[in-house]
Design a protein around this motif. Structure first.
Motif, PDB file in Angstrom:
ATOM      1  N   ARG A 171      -9.909  -1.433  32.778  1.00 20.85           N
ATOM      2  CA  ARG A 171      -9.492  -0.583  32.321  1.00 20.85           C
ATOM      3  C   ARG A 171      -9.684   1.105  32.565  1.00 20.85           C
ATOM      4  O   ARG A 171      -9.634   1.696  33.443  1.00 20.85           O
ATOM      5  N   PHE A 172      -8.353   1.989  32.397  1.00 20.41           N
ATOM      6  CA  PHE A 172      -7.756   3.238  33.080  1.00 20.41           C
ATOM      7  C   PHE A 172      -7.274   3.805  31.960  1.00 20.41           C
ATOM      8  O   PHE A 172      -6.621   2.870  30.809  1.00 20.41           O
ATOM      9  N   ILE A 173      -7.837   5.238  31.609  1.00 23.87           N
ATOM     10  CA  ILE A 173      -7.057   6.144  30.700  1.00 23.87           C
ATOM     11  C   ILE A 173      -5.769   6.608  31.672  1.00 23.87           C
ATOM     12  O   ILE A 173      -5.580   6.552  32.466  1.00 23.87           O
ATOM     13  N   VAL A 176      -4.850   1.114  29.638  1.00 22.12           N
ATOM     14  CA  VAL A 176      -4.244   0.507  29.944  1.00 22.12           C
ATOM     15  C   VAL A 176      -5.223  -0.507  31.184  1.00 22.12           C
ATOM     16  O   VAL A 176      -6.016   0.173  32.253  1.00 22.12           O
ATOM     17  N   TRP A 177      -4.920  -1.615  30.686  1.00 24.11           N
ATOM     18  CA  TRP A 177      -5.484  -2.772  31.807  1.00 24.11           C
ATOM     19  C   TRP A 177      -4.376  -2.932  33.210  1.00 24.11           C
ATOM     20  O   TRP A 177      -3.717  -3.618  32.789  1.00 24.11           O
ATOM     21  N   ILE A 178      -5.607  -3.109  34.433  1.00 24.42           N
ATOM     22  CA  ILE A 178      -3.952  -3.102  35.333  1.00 24.42           C
ATOM     23  C   ILE A 178      -4.703  -4.235  36.372  1.00 24.42           C
ATOM     24  O   ILE A 178      -6.118  -4.392  36.891  1.00 24.42           O
ATOM     25  N   ASN A 179      -4.508  -5.294  36.437  1.00 21.67           N
ATOM     26  CA  ASN A 179      -4.835  -6.636  37.110  1.00 21.67           C
ATOM     27  C   ASN A 179      -4.714  -6.360  38.345  1.00 21.67           C
ATOM     28  O   ASN A 179      -3.302  -5.938  38.783  1.00 21.67           O
ATOM     29  N   GLU A 180      -6.045  -5.736  39.451  1.00 22.57           N
ATOM     30  CA  GLU A 180      -5.943  -5.559  40.862  1.00 22.57           C
ATOM     31  C   GLU A 180      -4.881  -5.700  41.187  1.00 22.57           C
ATOM     32  O   GLU A 180      -4.787  -5.817  42.589  1.00 22.57           O
ATOM     33  N   THR A 188       1.895  -1.188  40.419  1.00 16.16           N
ATOM     34  CA  THR A 188       2.090  -2.985  40.336  1.00 16.16           C
ATOM     35  C   THR A 188       3.491  -3.179  40.069  1.00 16.16           C
ATOM     36  O   THR A 188       4.708  -3.345  40.284  1.00 16.16           O
ATOM     37  N   HIS A 189       3.480  -4.849  40.726  1.00 11.00           N
ATOM     38  CA  HIS A 189       4.256  -5.421  40.931  1.00 11.00           C
ATOM     39  C   HIS A 189       4.413  -6.624  40.995  1.00 11.00           C
ATOM     40  O   HIS A 189       3.134  -7.427  41.836  1.00 11.00           O
ATOM     41  N   ASN A 190       4.673  -7.835  39.747  1.00 16.33           N
ATOM     42  CA  ASN A 190       4.054  -8.759  39.379  1.00 16.33           C
ATOM     43  C   ASN A 190       5.207 -10.321  39.374  1.00 16.33           C
ATOM     44  O   ASN A 190       5.279 -10.954  38.769  1.00 16.33           O
ATOM     45  N   GLY A 191       6.336  -9.827  40.551  1.00 12.85           N
ATOM     46  CA  GLY A 191       7.553 -10.972  40.659  1.00 12.85           C
ATOM     47  C   GLY A 191       8.756 -10.554  41.089  1.00 12.85           C
ATOM     48  O   GLY A 191       9.241 -10.125  41.299  1.00 12.85           O
ATOM     49  N   GLU A 192       8.354  -9.661  39.303  1.00  9.94           N
ATOM     50  CA  GLU A 192       9.621  -9.758  39.238  1.00  9.94           C
ATOM     51  C   GLU A 192      10.194  -8.292  37.927  1.00  9.94           C
ATOM     52  O   GLU A 192      10.665  -7.875  38.400  1.00  9.94           O
ATOM     53  N   ILE A 193       9.062  -6.928  37.791  1.00 14.38           N
ATOM     54  CA  ILE A 193       8.582  -6.579  37.685  1.00 14.38           C
ATOM     55  C   ILE A 193       7.665  -5.533  38.604  1.00 14.38           C
ATOM     56  O   ILE A 193       7.030  -5.432  38.675  1.00 14.38           O
ATOM     57  N   SER A 194       7.901  -4.357  38.162  1.00  9.84           N
ATOM     58  CA  SER A 194       7.496  -3.203  38.836  1.00  9.84           C
ATOM     59  C   SER A 194       6.980  -1.939  37.813  1.00  9.84           C
ATOM     60  O   SER A 194       8.068  -1.989  37.316  1.00  9.84           O
ATOM     61  N   GLU A 195       5.880  -1.785  37.343  1.00 12.50           N
ATOM     62  CA  GLU A 195       5.759  -0.949  37.067  1.00 12.50           C
ATOM     63  C   GLU A 195       5.056  -0.112  37.657  1.00 12.50           C
ATOM     64  O   GLU A 195       4.268   0.505  38.502  1.00 12.50           O
ATOM     65  N   SER A 196       4.905   1.648  37.199  1.00  8.55           N
ATOM     66  CA  SER A 196       3.405   2.968  37.947  1.00  8.55           C
ATOM     67  C   SER A 196       2.923   3.238  36.272  1.00  8.55           C
ATOM     68  O   SER A 196       3.697   3.745  35.272  1.00  8.55           O
ATOM     69  N   HIS A 197       1.824   3.581  36.417  1.00  6.89           N
ATOM     70  CA  HIS A 197       1.479   4.363  35.803  1.00  6.89           C
ATOM     71  C   HIS A 197       0.617   5.301  35.742  1.00  6.89           C
ATOM     72  O   HIS A 197       0.029   5.431  37.312  1.00  6.89           O
TER      73      HIS A 197
END
Length: 102
Positions: free
Chosen positions: A3-5, A30-34, A70-79
């Motif tokens: 968990r992060f703020i 936001v919860w981020i999968n390491e 983060t990148h999980n196959g087909e989607i990259s997101e920045s937090h």
């Protein structure tokens, strides 16, 4: 998952008056999968936003900010999260393995 703020940009833009939009930011969780983190870097502009008083008032002047991608196959997101890059990296890489006693 950890968990992060997160700092969320809640600015509303009017296409005709885009230059007159007032920046507005909120904080969220936001919860981020390491396993999916590909980079962590300093969010340089957010320190200036904090000094100008544009971020929520309950943040301390000493807070630092990081961008976690983060990148999980087909989607990259920045937090954009609250915390220095080294502190965020340490939290993400914390060894969670435990020796079972048996």
């Amino acid at each position: 998952m950890i968990r992060f703020i997160e700092v969320l940009n809640a600015t509303t833009f009017n296409p005709r008056l885009e230059r007159t939009a007032i920046p507005r930011f909120t904080l969220g969780e936001v919860w981020i999968n390491e396993k999916y983190v590909i980079s962590i870097k300093e969010a340089k502009g957010y320190q200036n936003l904090l000094e100008e008083g544009l971020l929520p008032p309950h943040l301390d002047a000493n807070h630092q900010f990081s961008i976690v991608t983060t990148h999980n196959g087909e989607i990259s997101e920045s937090h954009t999260v609250v915390g220095a890059p080294d502190a965020v990296a340490a939290k993400l890489s914390h060894d969670r393995k435990q020796l079972l006693k048996g």
